[in-house]
Design an enzyme around this catalytic site. Sequence first.
Site, mmCIF file in Angstrom:
data_model
loop_
_atom_site.group_PDB
_atom_site.id
_atom_site.type_symbol
_atom_site.label_atom_id
_atom_site.label_comp_id
_atom_site.label_asym_id
_atom_site.label_seq_id
_atom_site.Cartn_x
_atom_site.Cartn_y
_atom_site.Cartn_z
ATOM 1 N N ASN A 31 0.870 -1.171 0.000
ATOM 2 C CA ASN A 31 0.000 0.000 0.000
ATOM 3 C C ASN A 31 0.909 1.222 0.000
ATOM 4 O O ASN A 31 1.520 1.540 1.008
ATOM 5 C CB ASN A 31 -0.905 -0.014 1.229
ATOM 6 C CG ASN A 31 -1.877 1.149 1.242
ATOM 7 O OD1 ASN A 31 -1.604 2.214 0.706
ATOM 8 N ND2 ASN A 31 -3.015 0.956 1.849
ATOM 9 N N ASP A 32 0.999 1.895 -1.109
ATOM 10 C CA ASP A 32 1.952 2.994 -1.243
ATOM 11 C C ASP A 32 1.819 4.059 -0.160
ATOM 12 O O ASP A 32 2.795 4.689 0.214
ATOM 13 C CB ASP A 32 1.836 3.637 -2.617
ATOM 14 C CG ASP A 32 2.346 2.717 -3.711
ATOM 15 O OD1 ASP A 32 1.952 2.925 -4.862
ATOM 16 O OD2 ASP A 32 3.125 1.798 -3.410
ATOM 17 N N GLY A 33 0.620 4.269 0.343
ATOM 18 C CA GLY A 33 0.432 5.274 1.383
ATOM 19 C C GLY A 33 0.933 4.831 2.745
ATOM 20 O O GLY A 33 1.150 5.649 3.634
ATOM 21 N N MET A 34 1.128 3.536 2.946
ATOM 22 C CA MET A 34 1.502 3.017 4.256
ATOM 23 C C MET A 34 2.766 2.159 4.208
ATOM 24 O O MET A 34 3.079 1.479 5.167
ATOM 25 C CB MET A 34 0.351 2.174 4.819
ATOM 26 C CG MET A 34 -0.976 2.888 4.900
ATOM 27 S SD MET A 34 -0.947 4.247 6.065
ATOM 28 C CE MET A 34 -1.196 3.376 7.574
ATOM 29 N N ASN A 35 3.487 2.188 3.122
ATOM 30 C CA ASN A 35 4.584 1.238 2.916
ATOM 31 C C ASN A 35 5.757 1.404 3.873
ATOM 32 O O ASN A 35 6.564 0.499 4.010
ATOM 33 C CB ASN A 35 5.075 1.277 1.467
ATOM 34 C CG ASN A 35 5.698 2.603 1.106
ATOM 35 O OD1 ASN A 35 5.386 3.630 1.694
ATOM 36 N ND2 ASN A 35 6.546 2.584 0.121
#
Length: 67
Positions: A31-35
């Site tokens: 998840n790019d927002g939480m990586n």
Amino acid sequence: MATVYEHCLAALDLAPTGEHGLPLMGGGDWNDGMNRVGREGRGESVWMGFFLYTILGEFIPVCGQHG
């Protein structure tokens, strides 16, 4: 070698929690927002806690079948 059930138990035994007792999120690019939330081993997740709670509720009857 182990059964799927045994792998599930091992995963639960090894599941890390943070300083507030919440599950750690880990890291990755899923998840790019939480990586990078759990990149340093400190990223706790309320969402992951709710997910784990739901999954464990479904897993309890399976455990009952295995004694």
